[in-house]
Structure formats: structure tokens, C-alpha cells
Design an enzyme around this catalytic site. Structure first.
Site, mmCIF file in Angstrom:
data_model
loop_
_atom_site.group_PDB
_atom_site.id
_atom_site.type_symbol
_atom_site.label_atom_id
_atom_site.label_comp_id
_atom_site.label_asym_id
_atom_site.label_seq_id
_atom_site.Cartn_x
_atom_site.Cartn_y
_atom_site.Cartn_z
ATOM 1 N N LYS A 52 -1.685 16.082 31.387
ATOM 2 C CA LYS A 52 -0.432 15.849 30.666
ATOM 3 C C LYS A 52 0.685 15.322 31.557
ATOM 4 C CE LYS A 52 -1.070 19.179 26.991
ATOM 5 N NZ LYS A 52 -0.376 20.125 26.123
ATOM 6 N N ARG A 99 -9.534 10.050 21.789
ATOM 7 C CA ARG A 99 -10.711 10.319 20.953
ATOM 8 C C ARG A 99 -10.287 10.199 19.494
ATOM 9 N NH1 ARG A 99 -8.664 14.918 18.872
ATOM 10 N NH2 ARG A 99 -7.482 16.230 20.298
ATOM 11 N N VAL A 120 -9.029 14.995 14.256
ATOM 12 C CA VAL A 120 -9.436 15.698 13.030
ATOM 13 C C VAL A 120 -8.794 15.015 11.809
ATOM 14 C CG1 VAL A 120 -9.335 17.902 11.798
ATOM 15 C CG2 VAL A 120 -9.622 17.885 14.280
ATOM 16 N N LYS A 160 4.574 23.838 30.460
ATOM 17 C CA LYS A 160 3.266 23.387 29.982
ATOM 18 C C LYS A 160 2.264 23.293 31.128
ATOM 19 C CE LYS A 160 4.667 20.415 26.158
ATOM 20 N NZ LYS A 160 4.386 19.128 25.507
ATOM 21 N N GLU A 181 0.935 10.791 20.646
ATOM 22 C CA GLU A 181 1.715 11.817 19.960
ATOM 23 C C GLU A 181 3.171 11.796 20.428
ATOM 24 O OE1 GLU A 181 -1.702 15.113 18.938
ATOM 25 O OE2 GLU A 181 -0.323 15.603 20.559
ATOM 26 N N LYS A 230 12.248 19.658 28.326
ATOM 27 C CA LYS A 230 13.259 20.231 27.445
ATOM 28 C C LYS A 230 12.552 20.590 26.140
ATOM 29 C CE LYS A 230 17.797 19.881 25.579
ATOM 30 N NZ LYS A 230 18.026 21.297 25.901
HETATM 31 P P1 ADP Z 1 -1.727 20.319 22.892
HETATM 32 O O1 ADP Z 1 -2.298 19.283 23.795
HETATM 33 O O2 ADP Z 1 -2.100 21.700 23.307
HETATM 34 O O3 ADP Z 1 -1.942 20.036 21.440
HETATM 35 P P2 ADP Z 1 0.959 19.203 22.819
HETATM 36 O O4 ADP Z 1 1.617 18.790 24.084
HETATM 37 O O5 ADP Z 1 0.386 18.132 21.964
HETATM 38 O O6 ADP Z 1 -0.161 20.304 23.138
HETATM 39 O O7 ADP Z 1 1.964 20.060 21.955
HETATM 40 C C1 ADP Z 1 1.566 20.722 20.795
HETATM 41 C C2 ADP Z 1 2.762 21.099 19.935
HETATM 42 O O8 ADP Z 1 3.701 21.875 20.683
HETATM 43 C C3 ADP Z 1 3.548 19.912 19.441
HETATM 44 O O9 ADP Z 1 3.008 19.342 18.281
HETATM 45 C C4 ADP Z 1 4.922 20.533 19.207
HETATM 46 O O10 ADP Z 1 4.939 21.209 17.971
HETATM 47 C C5 ADP Z 1 5.034 21.556 20.312
HETATM 48 N N1 ADP Z 1 5.760 20.996 21.488
HETATM 49 C C6 ADP Z 1 5.213 20.480 22.598
HETATM 50 N N2 ADP Z 1 6.170 20.062 23.476
HETATM 51 C C7 ADP Z 1 7.351 20.313 22.907
HETATM 52 C C8 ADP Z 1 8.738 20.100 23.304
HETATM 53 N N3 ADP Z 1 9.074 19.545 24.474
HETATM 54 N N4 ADP Z 1 9.705 20.479 22.424
HETATM 55 C C9 ADP Z 1 9.387 21.052 21.236
HETATM 56 N N5 ADP Z 1 8.126 21.275 20.814
HETATM 57 C C10 ADP Z 1 7.111 20.912 21.624
#
Ligand code: ADP
Length: 451
Positions: free
Chosen positions: A116, A292, A295, A158, A275, A201
Site C-alpha cells: 500500500k 485482479r 467480487v 495502515k 479505489e 489523514k
Molecule cells: P483493504 O485493502 O483492507 O480493503 P483499504 O485501504 O482499501 O483496505 O480501505 C478499506 C476501507 O477503509 C475503505 O473503503 C474506507 O472505508 C476505509 N478507509 C481507508 N483509508 C481511509 C482514510 N484515509 N480515511 C477514511 N476511511 C478510510
């Protein structure tokens, strides 16, 4: 074109791939665990090979067994589906070394986007906006404290190697930061074998809007518009729709242009998803790229009429994309509900045998499932048992159609999330379209199940 494809997956996505192959005149081999001996994939594929016991680490995640299965059955390609090894660059590499085409992007592209924080840096280089945060991993506690006060609370920590909604923690104030950092590091180390953490943030009340892209090996790249996946529980998607009610044409153009510029920057081919988080002021930020099929790909197929799986196979075989950007139009509105074998109140998995099953049908309804009456749900895998997808001219028509379809969904013997999905579809909040990633949390608080 390929003669025979090994399906390195299970459940509904294995069937989805087998169906595409059948229509393309390609033979299929279902690689399956002993827990899936009685699966529809095993019955529907031309051949089946057992690759190990129920635990995924001993079967669906075991590269050597999958490669042997492909070799003994003379497969010239492997489709990894989603989950399992679909984003494992090592698997893609080994396939290549064995002269088996991996139906997906290059291992390099997977590595670049799989981490990431590296993905975030790559997006910055491609001039795609990212959420304000730490440039690269957090090395020291003092850096974390400084970054957080610079970008302002709340922040989200994260795991660089995280995924599937795990390895994330929101921190609301400085007093909680160092402790949260330790917890996420420990979790990340245990779950992903990599303790690297970065910070962003935390965007309040955002929507999750993602752009479906496809590229070929000849440098062509197109987008297939967006999906809104804001309806999530614990960062896991429950309901997805296309198009997103939050985008006007100008914003859609900006988001899809950003997605394409990232795709071109990394010379990406195959299907992929960029995303974004969209904030309340219409500003969007890159979050991650999935290399990939997703779903929720059916909602895009419904509004564009593009068969994403067939296109992936064509691209892997070296063909050009079968259409150009100007040929892709979207029509109507599509919604997907994920039906999970879970208690709709506690969300605890419900394993057991499906004693009775009646699936919805009728106009504008697509069901992607691999379960049947008498099917015993294995304990080893995720709880998704069916995807109910509808398509109608407008969003409200799709909501009415989804209510009708979910009303026809009858299953006996196990618990499913259908009652919850029906309540959401019937709610003012969902109909209003004013949704964000907080929706489920608020909805469950405000709509406790009548006892
Ligand atoms: P994963 O790879 O585990 O799916 P993501 O990075 O795609 O993780 O994040 C999953 C969800 O977490 C997002 O769809 C959102 O709802 C929330 N999220 C992630 N980063 C943020 C952020 N900076 N601010 C607010 N919500 C976040």
C-alpha cells in the site's frame, strides 16, 4: 487462444470463470480441496484435480500443488479469481517460469501495487491525488507524532502489507497514537509477516468510489466507469452499485482520467480497480489498486455489457482489448447485494447444510452463486454464498427490483444476511442516496432488530 485453463479458486468466482471459458470454447480444470469435492465447480468444469485438504494454506494457497495440477492436466493458463493467490506476485512468477500464462498483470505490477505505501508513492508520481499522510513507512515513534500533528487528527494507521479490511486503526487524538501504533504493528507482523506501518489523514464520512479499468499488452487502457462501495461493515463491502450517485459527469471525468493516468504510468494490463475515497466536498484521493477481478465486478458488467472475465482471458492471450473507450457506454443502474451465511444480527458465521433453496429470478436479476439445495457449507472459507445483482433504468427502480429479488430468496438450514439487506433496501436512508462508509454503523445503531 488458450486450450485449457486451470481455475485456482472456488465458489461463485470459479463458476463465473468456467462459464466464460465454456462460451469461449476453452476447456477448464477445477483445482479443488477435499472440502470442495461436492462443489458445482468440480461438476461443471471439464476436469477436476484435488490439490489438498480443506485448509486454504494446504490447497488453494499452495503454489506447488496448483502448478502440478496445471502440468498434469496440460493447462496453458491459470485464472486466480479473487482472494487466495490472485495478488501473489510469486505465484504469477512461478506460472511464468513453468510456461503457464497467469491471467492477470505482470508480477512487477502486482508488487508495485500490492504494497500500500509503495502504491501510494507510485500514485503521487502519476499525479494522482492521495490522502495527506506519511511519505513512506513510519520509522520512529517521534515521526508518527510529528506527522499526525501536521496532518491533523483523526488519522488512520495502515499496515503496508494489509488487505481485506484488516491491519487498520483510526486514532482520534495524540494520547492514543503510540499505543495504537504498537497494536497495529503487532497485528501486521502476525497477520501479514510485515510490521511496516504508514499513516493517512482519516477522511470523515467519505464515500468509497472505485474505477474499473482494463489494459492490454499493446498499451491500450480503458475505464468502465465507477462503482460505489460505501456500504461496508468493518471495511468489508456488503452492497455495491454502479454508477455512483455522488458523481456528476465532470467529477466522473476527473476520477476516470486519474485512474487511467495511473494505469498508463505503470504500463498495466489485465483488469484492475483503482479505489478512491471521495470526501464531502467532492475531493477524491487514491486509496489502493486491486490487481485482479473484484467480487463486485457484475454491477459494471450490467451497466456496460462488457464481459470482464472474457476480456481478461483475451488480454492474457495477447489480444487487443475488444473495444475502445469511445465504444463503452453505460446504461441504467445496477446494485449488488452480498448474501453471507451469517447471523444477520451478530454476524457470526453460520455453517451447516442448506436444506431448502429457492433463488430469485425474473427480469433484470442475475445470481452468481455456487450453492445448491443439500449443499454443506465448508467451515474453511469466507461466508459469501451468493451475489444478488439487479439492473434497471434508474436507481430507484433497481432498489424496487432488489427488494423484490431478496424477497424471493429462500434458504432453510442456515442463517443469512438477507433480512438485513432487505431492511437496508427498505430504508429511507439508503433510498435517499446520502450514503457514506459510516452508513452501516449508523444504520445498525438506529435500526436495532425488533425483538
Ligand atoms: P483493504 O485493502 O483492507 O480493503 P483499504 O485501504 O482499501 O483496505 O480501505 C478499506 C476501507 O477503509 C475503505 O473503503 C474506507 O472505508 C476505509 N478507509 C481507508 N483509508 C481511509 C482514510 N484515509 N480515511 C477514511 N476511511 C478510510
Amino acid at each position: 487462444m488458450f486450450k485449457k485453463i486451470l481455475i485456482a479458486n472456488r465458489g461463485e468466482i470459479a463458476l463465473r470463470i468456467i462459464r466464460a471459458c465454456k462460451e469461449m470454447g476453452i476447456r477448464t480444470v477445477a483445482a479443488h480441496s477435499t472440502a470442495d469435492n461436492d462443489s458445482l465447480a468440480v461438476r461443471m468444469a471439464d476436469q477436476a484435480v484435488c490439490i489438498g485438504p480443506g485448509e486454504a494454506t494446504k490447497s488453494y494457497l499452495k503454489i506447488s500443488s496448483l502448478i502440478s495440477a496445471a502440468e498434469v492436466t496440460n493447462c496453458d493458463a491459470v485464472h486466480p479469481g479473487y482472494g487466495f493467490l490472485s495478488e501473489n506476485a510469486g505465484f504469477a512468477e512461478v506460472c511464468g517460469e513453468c510456461n503457464i500464462t497467469f491471467i492477470g498483470p505482470t508480477p512487477e505490477a502486482m508488487r508495485l501495487m500490492g504494497n500500500k505505501s509503495v502504491a501510494r508513492d507510485t500514485a503521487v508520481k502519476a499525479s494522482v491525488p492521495v490522502v495527506p499522510g506519511s511519505d513512506g513507512p513510519l520509522e520512529k515513534d517521534a515521526d508518527a507524532v510529528r506527522f499526525a500533528s501536521e496532518i491533523g487528527y483523526p488519522v488512520i494507521l495502515k499496515a503496508s502489507a494489509g488487505g481485506g479490511g484488516r491491519g487498520m486503526r483510526i486514532v482520534n487524538e495524540e494520547a492514543d497514537l503510540l499505543n495504537a501504533l504498537k497494536v497495529v504493528q503487532a497485528e501486521a507482523g502476525a497477520a501479514f509477516g510485515d510490521k511496516t506501518i504508514y499513516m493517512e489523514k482519516y477522511v470523515t464520512n467519505p464515500r468509497h468510489v472505485e474505477v474499473q479499468i482494463m489494459g492490454d499488452k499493446h498499451g491500450n487502457a480503458v475505464h468502465l466507469f465507477e462503482r460505489d462501495c460505501s456500504i461496508q461493515r468493518r471495511h468489508q463491502k456488503l452492497i455495491e452499485e454502479a454508477p455512483s450517485g455522488a458523481l456528476d459527469q465532470a467529477l466522473r471525468d476527473r476520477m476516470t482520467t486519474a485512474a487511467i493516468s495511473l494505469v498508463k504510468h505503470i504500463n498495466y494490463y489485465s483488469a484492475g480497480t483503482i479505489e478512491f475515497l471521495l470526501d464531502e466536498n467532492g475531493k477524491f484521493y487514491f486509496m489502493e489498486m486491486n490487481t485482479r477481478v473484484q467480487v463486485e465486478h457484475p454491477v459494471t458488467e450490467m451497466i456496460t455489457d462488457v464481459d470482464i472475465i472474457k476480456e481478461q482471458i483475451n488480454i492474457a492471450a495477447g489480444h487487443k482489448l475488444s473495444f475502445a473507450q469511445k465504444d463503452v457506454t453505460m446504461y441504467g443502474h445496477s446494485i449488488e447485494c452480498r448474501v453471507n451465511a451469517e447471523d444477520p444480527d451478530t454476524f457470526l458465521p453460520s455453517v451447516g447444510t442448506i436444506k431448502e433453496l429457492h433463488l430469485p429470478g425474473g427480469p433484470g436479476v442475475r445470481i452468481d452463486t455456487a450453492v445448491y439445495q443439500g449443499y454443506k457449507i465448508p467451515q474453511y472459507y469466507d461466508s459469501l454464498i451468493a451475489k444478488v445483482v439487479v439492473h434497471s433504468p434508474t436507481r430507484i427502480d433497481s432498489i424496487h427490483r432488489m427488494r423484490r429479488a431478496l424477497g424471493e430468496f429462500h434458504v432453510d438450514g442456515i442463517k443469512t444476511t438477507v433480512p438485513l439487506l432487505l431492511r437496508i433496501m427498505g430504508s429511507e436512508e439508503f433510498v435517499s442516496g446520502k450514503i457514506s462508509t459510516r452508513f452501516i454503523e449508523d444504520f445498525l445503531k438506529n435500526n436495532a432488530t425488533p425483538q
